[in-house]
Design an enzyme around this catalytic site. Sequence first.
Site, PDB file in Angstrom:
ATOM      1  CG  ASP A  84      -2.175   0.898   0.930  1.00  0.00           C
ATOM      2  OD1 ASP A  84      -2.116   1.757   0.021  1.00  0.00           O
ATOM      3  OD2 ASP A  84      -3.192   0.778   1.640  1.00  0.00           O
TER       4      ASP A  84
HETATM    5  C1  NOJ Z   1      -3.915   4.127   0.130  1.00  0.00           C
HETATM    6  C2  NOJ Z   1      -5.128   3.231   0.255  1.00  0.00           C
HETATM    7  O1  NOJ Z   1      -5.087   2.514   1.476  1.00  0.00           O
HETATM    8  C3  NOJ Z   1      -5.250   2.236  -0.884  1.00  0.00           C
HETATM    9  O2  NOJ Z   1      -6.486   1.584  -0.762  1.00  0.00           O
HETATM   10  C4  NOJ Z   1      -5.115   2.926  -2.216  1.00  0.00           C
HETATM   11  O3  NOJ Z   1      -5.233   1.970  -3.244  1.00  0.00           O
HETATM   12  C5  NOJ Z   1      -3.781   3.651  -2.277  1.00  0.00           C
HETATM   13  N1  NOJ Z   1      -3.696   4.631  -1.220  1.00  0.00           N
HETATM   14  C6  NOJ Z   1      -3.556   4.361  -3.617  1.00  0.00           C
HETATM   15  O4  NOJ Z   1      -4.361   5.453  -3.729  1.00  0.00           O
END
Ligand code: NOJ
Length: 732
Positions: free
Chosen positions: A289
């Site tokens: 993530d």
């Molecule tokens: C953080 C989020 O937790 C995740 O779900 C997302 O895909 C990414 N940012 C990218 O935006």
Amino acid sequence: MIFKRILVVIFVLTAIPNGFVSVIYCQNDDSAIEEKINDLLGQMTLEEKVMQMNQRVYGTNANPNNIDLLEKEVEPEIGSLLYRSTSPIYRNQIQRKAVEDTRLGIPIIFGFDIIHGYRTIFPIPLAQACSWNTSLVQKASAIAAKESWLSGLDWTFSPMIDVARDPRWGRVSEGYGEDPYVNSEFCVATVNGYQGEKLSDKFTIAACLKHYVGYSLSEGGRDYVYSDVSSQTLWETFLPPYEAGIKAGAATVMSGFNDLSGIPVTANYYTLTEILKNRWKHDGFVISDWGSIRNLVDQGVAKDRKEAGYKAIMAGVEMDMVDDVYVENLPALVEEGKVPMEVIDEAVRRILRVKFQLGLFDQPYVDVVEETDRYLRPEYIAVAKNLAAESMVLLKNENDVLPIKPGMKNIAMIGPMLKDSVHIMGSWDGMGRSNDTESLYEGMLNEFGKIANLRYELGCDFDGNDTSGFKQAREISKNSDIVLLFLGEKKNWSGENASRASIALPEIQEQLVEILHKTGKPVVLILSSGRPLELIRLNKMADAIIEIWQPGTAGGSALAEILSGKINPSGKLAITFPQTTGQIPMHYNQRKSARPGIGHYQDIPVGPLFGFGHGLSYTDFDYGEITLSKEKIKKDEQLIAEITVGNNGSYDGKEAVLWFVADPIASISRPAKELKFFEKKQIQKGEEMIYKFVIEPMRDLSYVDGDGKRYLEAGDFYLEVGDKKVHFELID
Ligand code: NOJ
């Protein structure tokens, strides 16, 4: 054959501007993907490999939680871009640099968060689950894929399949509710919708299952904190949707932010390698993530970024989302002999495999078509409207106050949600625009404008303490036949890092209901929210309640047609509405208690206010008895169960039948009951339908232990549908 091969090689040698040698990987033919990957890997330097394992951002940062964002010039050797532009032209330009100006011409994979639509915004995933209509959700996902592909994307960071047990957590809106089976089914529908029949087809994009795993149990519902999940619950509740998604062919997986019972999931060898790769044989790749590799330092399991990178790669994270930890540290870690080259090769192999499967080497560019052909086509809006309508849940309808009767000519419409077209799109609304979104007000005008006197007052804002609008709201309500109150949550009250300590509506909204209730007119609450709400007080003051969630682009007409009776509501809750916040966690499939029914709170009733599966219709569906093909079955036999449902009311309608299995005695304590199958069908008034569930003992009657081993024990079982229940026995 040899001759043909030589010819191809000669052709490609002359076709590649930089004139490099071995070229099997860029043959535009059916050579096996693995052969092409080996050929390409054999030519890559360590730096080129590590660049493939890196993702950076292109475009404007739209997510305030994506902190420390550094906009950088695109290096064409990069493995992936988180692409925040809507332009297929820029994408093709960037891609051209990657394909034509780099030594090996490896295409970039462009990803973005398409969670419930790209420009056509569908209801939030939690709402979608309440439709119980997986084929409609598959259609919506295919539309989202097509709009995205035509905007330059190959990949979405979706579906989110974190089983939601704490509605304080803002991200309950992004998943499919509290049940592992429901999450699994909608996961499969979504993956199939995004990925189509073949990933290399036009208009398909790769799916990404997230956030692997256990993220939704973050303590206290606060985002980014640790989850303490027993191994039993991990296997019973949180892993099944991922396993289903992997079986459905999901190309990628995202590791989450959370620490899972002491080991952050981005450094978790057991979940990432042992389970995902070794047991489930996933052959795609895992992306971290946003910054979750460097977060290992904050979580106290790595002393610096280098050690964080080491832990993540050794655990099984192949791509680094926007952190640059891998590019900065992997070359040195390899040279120092800490990270074996085979580990890097395996990671790159997985990334290249997905790129080959997507057909990016053969067709690196997307089609550029007019915006009117790309987005919001009438057939897309029709799907958005149907899905919005099917996901709305009629929670209460005393004295059949709904649908609004033709005699009710004077309709008061009050509340901050009525004229809004921003919040009803929900969080993670892709590239959705409020200008394209039909407000609830517009829907009401279209449906009732010519047949009723519609009067509007704001009443109050979403929060704050300005009660100056109450008087006017009361005045128009007193002079109306029915009061429609449009309340709820702003879109940024749910989603990432948007937890709430209380799931009640702000006091000002509750006060408004109280004042209008005192007019003695029938009060209908129309609630738009990204989570279940605490309705214990409002329930007493409302004649009818309809939860419309955040219904997206076409929610206005969907709701208005439900209120008029043109559409019969058919949504049922995929998540429990507790009485109060203090009851959390509350879900239907809790394990059995030592003293059933008496472990309660002093101050509130023991059960939920509206339980899982609750949802009313305008018609009367009568359930017959459950019939079984046998009363005893062997472990390798199927059991066929049927139930007849009659529509004995005065509206045609859709009914979702939910089949639960209860295993009263087993070697480990089991949930009181578990959903094993559901099906939704249209039943015309005066007609009946037979619903059928074929029970496969190993699939439907077994349980897993804390390491994923499955057990099927002989004994008594019960099958439950609504208030009907039958016994059967499994024999050795
Ligand atoms: C953080 C989020 O937790 C995740 O779900 C997302 O895909 C990414 N940012 C990218 O935006």
